[in-house]
Motif scaffolding. Sequence first.
Motif, mmCIF file in Angstrom:
data_model
loop_
_atom_site.group_PDB
_atom_site.id
_atom_site.type_symbol
_atom_site.label_atom_id
_atom_site.label_comp_id
_atom_site.label_asym_id
_atom_site.label_seq_id
_atom_site.Cartn_x
_atom_site.Cartn_y
_atom_site.Cartn_z
ATOM 1 N N VAL A 318 0.966 -0.975 0.320
ATOM 2 C CA VAL A 318 0.220 -0.007 -0.133
ATOM 3 C C VAL A 318 0.753 1.514 -0.601
ATOM 4 O O VAL A 318 0.493 2.584 -0.512
ATOM 5 C CB VAL A 318 -0.978 -0.023 1.003
ATOM 6 N N ARG A 319 1.880 1.056 0.367
ATOM 7 C CA ARG A 319 3.040 2.441 0.636
ATOM 8 C C ARG A 319 3.879 2.307 -0.159
ATOM 9 O O ARG A 319 3.804 3.556 -0.661
ATOM 10 C CB ARG A 319 3.751 1.911 2.012
ATOM 11 N N LYS A 320 4.362 1.169 -1.433
ATOM 12 C CA LYS A 320 4.862 0.928 -2.349
ATOM 13 C C LYS A 320 3.512 2.042 -3.367
ATOM 14 O O LYS A 320 4.591 3.059 -4.475
ATOM 15 C CB LYS A 320 4.740 0.450 -2.312
ATOM 16 N N TYR A 321 2.405 1.834 -3.397
ATOM 17 C CA TYR A 321 1.906 2.203 -4.454
ATOM 18 C C TYR A 321 1.437 3.794 -4.255
ATOM 19 O O TYR A 321 1.144 4.478 -5.030
ATOM 20 C CB TYR A 321 -0.084 1.414 -4.681
ATOM 21 N N PHE A 322 0.791 3.898 -2.930
ATOM 22 C CA PHE A 322 -0.187 5.134 -2.463
ATOM 23 C C PHE A 322 0.839 6.512 -1.438
ATOM 24 O O PHE A 322 0.513 7.097 -1.465
ATOM 25 C CB PHE A 322 -1.417 4.884 -1.656
ATOM 26 N N GLY A 323 1.865 6.098 -1.264
ATOM 27 C CA GLY A 323 2.638 6.492 -0.371
ATOM 28 C C GLY A 323 2.565 6.590 0.877
ATOM 29 O O GLY A 323 1.894 6.017 1.439
ATOM 30 N N GLU A 324 3.922 7.581 2.126
ATOM 31 C CA GLU A 324 3.980 7.211 3.046
ATOM 32 C C GLU A 324 2.482 7.282 4.019
ATOM 33 O O GLU A 324 1.798 7.080 4.847
ATOM 34 C CB GLU A 324 5.145 7.956 3.754
ATOM 35 N N LYS A 325 1.644 8.413 3.509
ATOM 36 C CA LYS A 325 0.747 9.352 4.293
ATOM 37 C C LYS A 325 -0.220 8.573 3.950
ATOM 38 O O LYS A 325 -1.094 8.187 5.664
ATOM 39 C CB LYS A 325 0.205 10.286 4.090
ATOM 40 N N ILE A 326 -0.733 7.623 3.072
ATOM 41 C CA ILE A 326 -1.636 6.911 3.179
ATOM 42 C C ILE A 326 -1.360 5.590 3.825
ATOM 43 O O ILE A 326 -2.395 4.673 4.186
ATOM 44 C CB ILE A 326 -2.657 6.209 1.798
ATOM 45 N N GLY A 327 -0.129 5.398 3.885
ATOM 46 C CA GLY A 327 0.103 3.538 3.851
ATOM 47 C C GLY A 327 -0.381 3.538 5.699
ATOM 48 O O GLY A 327 -0.567 2.885 6.014
ATOM 49 N N LEU A 328 -0.116 5.049 6.297
ATOM 50 C CA LEU A 328 0.947 5.315 8.110
ATOM 51 C C LEU A 328 -1.014 5.127 8.406
ATOM 52 O O LEU A 328 -1.591 4.650 8.971
ATOM 53 C CB LEU A 328 0.632 6.375 7.883
ATOM 54 N N TYR A 329 -2.246 5.706 7.137
ATOM 55 C CA TYR A 329 -3.395 6.093 7.747
ATOM 56 C C TYR A 329 -4.294 4.584 8.022
ATOM 57 O O TYR A 329 -4.459 3.742 8.862
ATOM 58 C CB TYR A 329 -4.658 6.322 6.666
ATOM 59 N N PHE A 330 -4.196 3.578 6.475
ATOM 60 C CA PHE A 330 -4.445 2.055 6.874
ATOM 61 C C PHE A 330 -3.799 0.996 7.525
ATOM 62 O O PHE A 330 -3.861 0.466 8.046
ATOM 63 C CB PHE A 330 -4.284 1.676 5.777
ATOM 64 N N ALA A 331 -2.284 2.120 7.709
ATOM 65 C CA ALA A 331 -2.250 0.762 9.432
ATOM 66 C C ALA A 331 -2.162 1.183 10.403
ATOM 67 O O ALA A 331 -2.115 0.460 11.245
ATOM 68 C CB ALA A 331 0.035 1.100 9.294
ATOM 69 N N TRP A 332 -2.369 2.297 10.974
ATOM 70 C CA TRP A 332 -3.881 3.044 11.919
ATOM 71 C C TRP A 332 -4.199 2.405 11.991
ATOM 72 O O TRP A 332 -5.252 1.729 13.037
ATOM 73 C CB TRP A 332 -4.129 4.418 12.468
ATOM 74 N N LEU A 333 -5.475 2.138 10.728
ATOM 75 C CA LEU A 333 -6.414 1.397 10.614
ATOM 76 C C LEU A 333 -7.308 -0.064 11.496
ATOM 77 O O LEU A 333 -7.595 -0.205 11.808
ATOM 78 C CB LEU A 333 -7.619 2.009 9.266
ATOM 79 N N GLY A 334 -5.524 -0.561 10.985
ATOM 80 C CA GLY A 334 -5.742 -1.853 11.291
ATOM 81 C C GLY A 334 -5.275 -2.010 12.906
ATOM 82 O O GLY A 334 -5.692 -3.127 12.804
ATOM 83 N N VAL A 335 -3.707 -1.636 12.863
ATOM 84 C CA VAL A 335 -3.727 -1.475 14.604
ATOM 85 C C VAL A 335 -5.157 -1.630 15.179
ATOM 86 O O VAL A 335 -5.198 -2.249 16.613
ATOM 87 C CB VAL A 335 -2.517 -0.446 14.571
ATOM 88 N N TYR A 336 -5.873 -0.475 15.032
ATOM 89 C CA TYR A 336 -7.097 -0.181 16.169
ATOM 90 C C TYR A 336 -7.462 -0.766 15.921
ATOM 91 O O TYR A 336 -8.822 -1.124 17.431
ATOM 92 C CB TYR A 336 -7.844 1.409 15.012
ATOM 93 N N THR A 337 -8.319 -1.651 15.049
ATOM 94 C CA THR A 337 -8.943 -2.844 14.791
ATOM 95 C C THR A 337 -8.587 -3.675 15.130
ATOM 96 O O THR A 337 -9.005 -4.742 15.773
ATOM 97 C CB THR A 337 -9.273 -3.122 13.129
ATOM 98 N N GLN A 338 -7.021 -4.419 15.374
ATOM 99 C CA GLN A 338 -6.780 -5.692 15.839
ATOM 100 C C GLN A 338 -6.749 -5.204 17.693
ATOM 101 O O GLN A 338 -7.650 -5.925 18.401
ATOM 102 C CB GLN A 338 -5.179 -5.798 15.701
ATOM 103 N N MET A 339 -6.651 -3.842 17.953
ATOM 104 C CA MET A 339 -6.748 -3.574 19.528
ATOM 105 C C MET A 339 -8.363 -4.029 19.711
ATOM 106 O O MET A 339 -8.935 -4.001 21.074
ATOM 107 C CB MET A 339 -6.287 -1.913 19.661
ATOM 108 N N LEU A 340 -8.981 -4.051 18.769
ATOM 109 C CA LEU A 340 -10.838 -3.698 19.383
ATOM 110 C C LEU A 340 -10.883 -4.913 19.621
ATOM 111 O O LEU A 340 -12.513 -5.437 20.219
ATOM 112 C CB LEU A 340 -11.773 -3.202 18.264
ATOM 113 N N ILE A 341 -10.243 -5.945 19.414
ATOM 114 C CA ILE A 341 -10.347 -7.373 19.270
ATOM 115 C C ILE A 341 -10.627 -8.051 21.167
ATOM 116 O O ILE A 341 -11.394 -8.281 21.348
ATOM 117 C CB ILE A 341 -9.573 -8.451 18.799
ATOM 118 N N PRO A 342 -9.289 -7.718 21.778
ATOM 119 C CA PRO A 342 -9.776 -7.886 23.099
ATOM 120 C C PRO A 342 -10.610 -6.762 23.697
ATOM 121 O O PRO A 342 -11.052 -7.468 24.856
ATOM 122 C CB PRO A 342 -7.937 -7.734 23.993
#
Length: 952
Positions: A318-342
């Motif tokens: 994602v970072r390679k295709y869209f750049g670091e800013k968009i890559g960080l958004y989806f990385a943050w969204l993924g971490v947030y979603t993972q943390m919602l599991i517990p």
Amino acid sequence: MRVNKKYSCLPAEEKGIHIINIRAIEDIGYDQHESTLLNSLSKNPDADCKYGLYFRDGKRKVDYILVYHYKKSSAGRTLARRVHHNDSSARSTKQDQPLPGKGVQLEMGESEPHVDYHEDDKRFRREEYEGNLVEAGLELERDEDTKIHGVGFVKIHAPWNVLCREAEFLKLKMPTKKMYQINQTHGLLKKINSVIQKITEPIQPKVAEHKPQTVKRLSYPFSREKQHLFDLSDRDSFFDSKTRSTIVYEILKRTTCTKAKYSMGITSLLANGVYSAAYPLHDGDYEGENVEPNDRKLLCEEWASYGVFYKYQPIDLVRKYFGEKIGLYFAWLGVYTQMLIPASIVGIIVFLYGCATVDENIPSMEMCDQRNNITMCPLCDRTCSYWKMSSACATARASHLFDNPATVFFSVFMALWAATFMEHWKRKQMRLNYRWDLTGFEEEEDHPRAEYEAKVLEKSLRKEHKHKETDKEKLTWKDRFPAYLTNFVGIIFMVGLTFAIVFGVIIYRISTAAALAISSTPSGRSSVRVTVTATAVIINLVVIIILDEVYGCIARWLTQIEVPKTDKNFEERLIFKAFLLKFVHASTPIFYVAFFKGRFVGRPGDYVYIFHSFRMEECAPGGCLMELCIQLSIIMLGKQLIQNNLFEIGIPKMKKFIRYMKLKRRRSLDHEEHMKKKQRYEVDYNLEPFAGLTPEYMEMIIQFGFVTLFVASFPLAPLFALLNNIIEIRLDAKKFVTELRRPVAVRAKDIGIWYNILRGIGKLAVIINAFVISFTSDFIPRLVYLYMYSENGTMHGFVNHTLSSFNVSDFQAGTAPNDPMDLGYEVQICRYKDYREPPWSENKYDISKDFWAVLAARLAFVIVFQNLVMFMSDFVDWIIPDIPKDISQQIHKEKVLMVEVFMREEQGKLQMLDTWKDKDKKKGENCNNHSPRLSRSHSGSLSSCHSYPLDV
């Protein structure tokens, strides 16, 4: 100077294409030679250029696209031909070239008396701007023979020397030839990691970038002087498409078009309609037969598909295709979603605990016991009658599901969860910075926005008219004071409008409750509270969804009139205003139910009225927590389902369909042109423009507020947020890959102002949950009763303890029930929920000592809970390091290796110089052994020997 063929033009008569090919030999200075005609096109030019991904020669890749509108007429085409095919002898040198458009203006005056000066001005600006791009080293190719009538495309290619020059200017870190081993875990940790990798292998995306790395290339800011450090064996792939488009965009931003003292970059040209769009191209098609493999297709298969919802995201791709800013958004969204599991698991356990203990809850059992025969005072004047407490049995039992001792534990857990989430994200962010070579990256000041430059120009022109100096003009607070005042008044008005809407819903609730109470059916009277609550919440939801869009537009307008200097300033101010308005608007109804409803109702015989006619509404006997849960769940789920998902799917589809219908109307009836395959830039032009990440972050931050702020009243909030985010990730991914034009890649090392907003919400959540537990729920009154008033150490008698008595003879005139015998017997004493003295007391209906004891306990709980949880959160923040130990070691290792590389390079240079000096010394000794005449004759060669090392 050695000169090659610098640019070539294809005649306008052949398919309406104009090509400008610039190849600069040196980095500074470009000579322009006579234009030469290209040979005839190949038999299948679209296939040669891979349908728009390359220039017509099939070799130079298209890095960026500029789109403009033009009026297609014979006169316009004739003028275009004259521009590109006038006498080249008149411009044999760079100094003799006229500005684009001057020669055309004369010819227009002779051949076309009726002209559109507005369109001509746009064309002149485009020609001058494109000429400046050519001088900057870019290569351009024009295409007006497209399926979209009246739309022309300018394809831009950055040659190798321009890429190297700009990469050095931008200090882009590029991988060098040097590779080093990444530190691996040993012993037990290695075995655990291998087991985890085997277990999680089915949920890993099948992309090369996601595989664990054991070696990494050493990165260093690109330098033309140190090109030998980098692996330049394949120059075409050294700068990927993301980097190439970023470099071209930087050139587009700083290249100006100066006409009538107006300096215009690409942002100004887009704002003024000179160009209608500017975007980089997608890598190719993502669906269909015989589609060549590309990153876009891979992302569509392994990321932007609902069938892979259970897999990790390929963040590096994602970072390679869209750049670091968009890559960080989806990385943050993924971490947030993972943390919602517990959090979801604990929330479900708390809810199940409430379900398991509902039959053992003594207060709800007492309320449901009809033998207690507790008669309650009317809920409204005149039309409402007395009612039995047992009729609220269902509400009392449901309240226990969310109002039990486990919710206090869950509130503490969620406060620590928020702190852990923030720390986990910081560590993840540092890992991404290391992997993406962003360590040491500092954002430089961006170029001024077009609106800011226009305001500065307007100010300088005013001062110039008054014969004042105009050097280094800028906007001061005095220039922006009217905008600041408008912002302040506008935000106050919007917040006031939000309060007015909530007040209107309160009036609706009171009047509807009174109207339903008149119903003669017992079922209608028993469901008054649920009906009023549900309909009021739905009204709030509809108003929130509508005003969210309105407030977003108003926040953008308020930010625009401030005229921020850079895009970063504009984005931060817009985020602050939009978040403030939307958060206040979404949370105000919830705050009302949590902290204000039932607090200022008065007592029977002395109620508080609105407009002297509407009596303030009361909480149910079981408290307002159940109603707060209903309010929060409906608003949260409604926003997620309707606003976030349906709108995100429906609105882009609708816009795409409207654009398709417009283009279909304008399309020619020529069957051959209709069947022709579209070029890549034509297909991308029909996609939706990228509008930034602010809407994506905003909906997630509002959701984070719902999850943390009132979690004491709704333990299932993390579960619903988790289910929404699983869909949201794939929905956003599909939108970015298939529905939007490819955004310009932006380098960023963090998520910016959003992190500070998240921390603020986390701190506010501790305070709000403390007040919800102590003032909205009955947790504190139960503890006070259990340890101070209970005779046998149980909760028996708690309901009777929280109810006060009222003598019906003390009703004010005109407020007593019209049908006092509605229950079948005459009522002398009715009960109401409050801590007041009984009517037979000397100070009847005054606040009792029990009220002050409970209030003191509530305030003490708020102080203890807030400080304890804050301390625990800070302790978690302190004990978890921001930078993982292995990452800090790898960063240090990179620095050491880079020093070694340069030291080795310097040693090599010194050895080379010593070698040349030794050779020079031997040659000098040989020269001294010759005769004087020979030495004199060879003096020139001797001096050249001594000067040779200096030349080297």
